[in-house]
Design an enzyme around this catalytic site. Structure first.
Site, PDB file in Angstrom:
ATOM      1  N   ASP A   1      -3.972 -52.529  18.158  1.00 13.58           N
ATOM      2  CA  ASP A   1      -4.165 -51.321  17.517  1.00 13.58           C
ATOM      3  C   ASP A   1      -3.030 -50.486  17.808  1.00 13.58           C
ATOM      4  OD1 ASP A   1      -4.637 -49.378  15.774  1.00 13.58           O
ATOM      5  OD2 ASP A   1      -6.828 -49.085  16.409  1.00 13.58           O
ATOM      6  N   ASP A   2      -1.740 -50.452  17.244  1.00 13.61           N
ATOM      7  CA  ASP A   2      -0.733 -49.338  17.469  1.00 13.61           C
ATOM      8  C   ASP A   2       0.381 -50.086  18.514  1.00 13.61           C
ATOM      9  OD1 ASP A   2      -2.161 -47.753  15.656  1.00 13.61           O
ATOM     10  OD2 ASP A   2      -2.339 -46.245  17.107  1.00 13.61           O
TER      11      ASP A   2
ATOM     12  N   CYS B   1      -4.184 -47.904  10.337  1.00 12.69           N
ATOM     13  CA  CYS B   1      -5.150 -48.749  10.725  1.00 12.69           C
ATOM     14  C   CYS B   1      -5.956 -49.441   9.404  1.00 12.69           C
ATOM     15  CB  CYS B   1      -6.145 -47.991  11.631  1.00 12.69           C
ATOM     16  SG  CYS B   1      -5.613 -47.922  13.050  1.00 12.69           S
TER      17      CYS B   1
ATOM     18  N   ARG C   1      -6.015 -53.732   7.872  1.00 14.59           N
ATOM     19  CA  ARG C   1      -7.047 -54.467   8.384  1.00 14.59           C
ATOM     20  C   ARG C   1      -7.709 -54.787   7.162  1.00 14.59           C
ATOM     21  NH1 ARG C   1      -8.320 -52.914  13.900  1.00 14.59           N
ATOM     22  NH2 ARG C   1      -6.741 -51.635  14.291  1.00 14.59           N
TER      23      ARG C   1
ATOM     24  N   LYS D   1     -12.478 -53.546  17.341  1.00 19.40           N
ATOM     25  CA  LYS D   1     -12.555 -52.335  16.140  1.00 19.40           C
ATOM     26  C   LYS D   1     -12.592 -52.977  14.554  1.00 19.40           C
ATOM     27  CE  LYS D   1      -9.484 -48.887  14.508  1.00 19.40           C
ATOM     28  NZ  LYS D   1      -8.140 -47.976  14.654  1.00 19.40           N
TER      29      LYS D   1
ATOM     30  N   HIS E   1     -13.338 -50.514  11.424  1.00 21.79           N
ATOM     31  CA  HIS E   1     -12.550 -49.595  10.497  1.00 21.79           C
ATOM     32  C   HIS E   1     -12.441 -49.845   9.127  1.00 21.79           C
ATOM     33  CE1 HIS E   1      -9.575 -45.884  11.177  1.00 21.79           C
ATOM     34  NE2 HIS E   1     -10.580 -45.564  10.490  1.00 21.79           N
TER      35      HIS E   1
ATOM     36  N   SER F   1     -11.715 -45.653  14.886  1.00 26.88           N
ATOM     37  CA  SER F   1     -10.708 -45.562  16.022  1.00 26.88           C
ATOM     38  C   SER F   1     -11.414 -44.790  17.337  1.00 26.88           C
ATOM     39  CB  SER F   1      -9.509 -44.722  15.523  1.00 26.88           C
ATOM     40  OG  SER F   1      -9.120 -45.227  14.519  1.00 26.88           O
TER      41      SER F   1
ATOM     42  N   HIS G   1      -4.302 -47.980  21.004  1.00 22.48           N
ATOM     43  CA  HIS G   1      -4.580 -46.757  20.273  1.00 22.48           C
ATOM     44  C   HIS G   1      -5.004 -45.546  21.214  1.00 22.48           C
ATOM     45  CE1 HIS G   1      -6.377 -43.960  17.372  1.00 22.48           C
ATOM     46  NE2 HIS G   1      -5.827 -44.614  16.445  1.00 22.48           N
TER      47      HIS G   1
ATOM     48  N   ASP H   1      -1.774 -54.023  14.183  1.00 19.30           N
ATOM     49  CA  ASP H   1      -2.143 -53.409  12.951  1.00 19.30           C
ATOM     50  C   ASP H   1      -1.128 -52.645  12.324  1.00 19.30           C
ATOM     51  OD1 ASP H   1      -2.417 -51.293  14.545  1.00 19.30           O
ATOM     52  OD2 ASP H   1      -4.089 -50.571  13.199  1.00 19.30           O
ATOM     53  N   ASN H   2      -0.127 -52.022  13.072  1.00 19.19           N
ATOM     54  CA  ASN H   2       0.861 -51.065  12.549  1.00 19.19           C
ATOM     55  C   ASN H   2       1.767 -50.726  13.859  1.00 19.19           C
ATOM     56  OD1 ASN H   2      -1.738 -48.997  12.647  1.00 19.19           O
ATOM     57  ND2 ASN H   2      -0.402 -48.583  14.059  1.00 19.19           N
TER      58      ASN H   2
ATOM     59  N   LYS I   1       4.394 -46.030  13.683  1.00 19.75           N
ATOM     60  CA  LYS I   1       3.322 -45.987  12.606  1.00 19.75           C
ATOM     61  C   LYS I   1       3.368 -45.074  11.663  1.00 19.75           C
ATOM     62  CE  LYS I   1      -1.529 -44.837  13.537  1.00 19.75           C
ATOM     63  NZ  LYS I   1      -2.672 -44.677  14.524  1.00 19.75           N
TER      64      LYS I   1
HETATM   65 MG    MG Z   1      -3.427 -48.689  14.144  1.00 18.58          MG
END
Ligand code: MG
Length: 456
Positions: free
Chosen positions: A38-39, A78, A82, A131, A133, A156, A229, A281-282, A302
């Site tokens: 994540d991130d 996010c 996903r 995660k 989300h 998150s 994240h 994811d980004n 992001k």
């Molecule tokens: Mg993310």
């Protein structure tokens, strides 16, 4: 009537014969693992050039497998990212254009076919770790979307901030009791607030459990890490382990986790029958300061559709099947659904548009894929499109803050090979390429049927 029944009976008999006698082949179907950070930014791993974060496990995975220089998340934030990964479709099709919050009513609709749902129907064991989300209500949760089991956070780790946590997510030492986000197992609350310092370790133990429990049955493991994240928490073993502060510590713990997963596959004797994909994811959350990652030489991060927002690390590993190397073929998380389902011999949905392609020729034969457009969505709008080396921006806007979208007519044009940092607009020199990219965008948009927008 009889003319219709006979083909149906024939199909049924064929299906029964397949199920009844081909168990050996079924056992050989590959295990499929997707590790999704994540991130995590393009520039955050040793194998992508980071000088102060040590990632020996991921570097080894990259050396043993295929490292993508041009791999994309299918959205810059996010939730849509996903949704796109799990459905193989741009998030606009499932109506998940924006990030969900704990009080959101919306979520991934039941009408969508996820990788897990299709693989479960094909006889795979399916597990979600980490995660989610994609919605917290009945019909939206992991176990409602094809996962046999689920352990992780519903959204998150900075959400549900209380008085102690408000405004502290980007601190180097955020309060552990400042975020009331729950840890759930199969939808039931295990712990609240989730103790975040040991999340990566506990997720890893769960992933290992899934692997060991399924050595005689093909499985799909969707391992979606909570970190990096913000707020950032590392276990005591990793705290202070890097030159890069807590961000580096957290990434080094993720690296350890990947090493544990691959080691468990090897020890369980299934590594040679398992495809593992690692990605993010980004791009990096740049407004988090030193607690955010790096996009390396890519622009921005992001939330936006410059390369730094959506181009992410991408590794594919399958000992004995994937020839080690580096590829600059553009690919994205949209390609995972058709790739994984085809490998599994599962039914690839034909009743709806899919936006990705089967990567098998690239992964296993080193062949180039047919040229195809990749669309950079920001919410419901196509902000940019890439075909081959060329990318056109129709509007640009940084990910966070008050800046308004800047419309570009004609679009900005960049050659991503020569100019990976998107510095030199060459639209005036190549009007014919600009025309081609506009046409691709227009055709895509006129055929697009957006899903019902999911309430936030
Ligand atoms: Mg993310």
């Amino acid at each position: 009537m009889a003319g219709m029944i006979l083909p149906r009976l024939t199909a049924l008999v064929c299906l029964l014969v397949f199920v009844g006698t081909d168990a050996g082949a079924a056992e050989r179907r590959p295990n499929l693992v997707v590790i999704f950070c994540d991130d995590l930014g393009y520039g955050d791993l040793g194998c992508y050039g980071n000088p102060s974060i040590r990632t020996p496990q991921l570097d080894r995975m990259a050396a043993e497998g295929l490292r993508f220089t041009d791999f994309y998340a299918a959205a810059p934030v996010c939730t849509p990212s996903r949704a796109a990964l799990l459905t193989g479709r741009y998030a606009i099709r499932s109506g998940l254009n924006n990030v969900l919050f704990p009080d959101s009513k919306g979520g991934l609709p039941q009408s969508e076919v996820t990788i897990a749902k299709a693989l479960k129907a094909a006889g795979y064991a399916t597990a979600h770790v980490g995660k989610w989300h994609l919605g917290i209500h009945e019909g939206q949760r992991p176990t409602d979307h094809g996962f046999d089991s689920s352990l992780g956070l519903p959204y998150s780790n900075d959400m549900d901030a209380n008085e102690r946590g408000k405004g502290k997510a980007r601190d180097p030492e955020p309060p552990l009791d400042g975020f009331d986000v729950p840890l759930l197992r199969d939808g039931k609350e295990l712990e609240r607030p989730a103790v975040q310092t040991t999340l990566t370790q506990r997720y890893t133990v769960e992933a290992q459990r899934v692997i060991r429990a399924n050595t005689d049955k093909p499985f799909f493991l969707y391992f979606a890490h909570t970190f990096p994240h913000t707020p950032l928490f590392a276990s005591p073993e990793f705290r202070g382990s890097s030159r890069r502060g807590i961000y580096g510590d957290v990434v080094q713990e993720l690296d350890w986790s990947v090493g544990q997963v691959l080691a468990t596959l090897r020890e369980s004797g299934v590594a040679e029958n398992t495809l593992v994909v690692f990605t993010s994811d980004n791009g990096p959350w740049l407004t988090q300061g030193l607690q955010g990652g790096s996009a390396g030489l890519l622009k921005d991060g992001k939330g936006c559709t410059w390369e730094g927002g959506m181009r992410v690390p991408g590794l594919a590993w399958w000992p004995g099947r994937i020839k080690p190397g580096v590829t600059s073929e553009p690919a994205s998380t949209l390609d995972l659904l058709p790739t994984l389902l085809t490998l599994a011999g599962a039914l690839v949905p034909t009743d709806r548009p899919l936006d990705g392609a089967d990567l098998a020729p690239l992964l296993f034969e080193g062949k180039a894929l047919p040229e195809r457009p990749f669309f950079y969505y920001r919410g419901t709008r196509v902000a940019a499109v890439r075909i081959g080396e060329y990318k056109a921006h129709f509007f640009t806007q940084t990910g966070y803050g008050a800046a308004k979208p800047e419309e570009h007519t004609p679009p900005l044009l960049y050659h991503l090979g020569r100019d990976p940092s998107e510095q030199y607009n060459i639209a005036a020199k190549h009007p014919e390429i600009v025309e081609r990219l506009i046409k691709a965008r227009d055709e895509h948009q006129s055929a697009m049927q957006p899903g019902t927008v999911q309430p936030r």
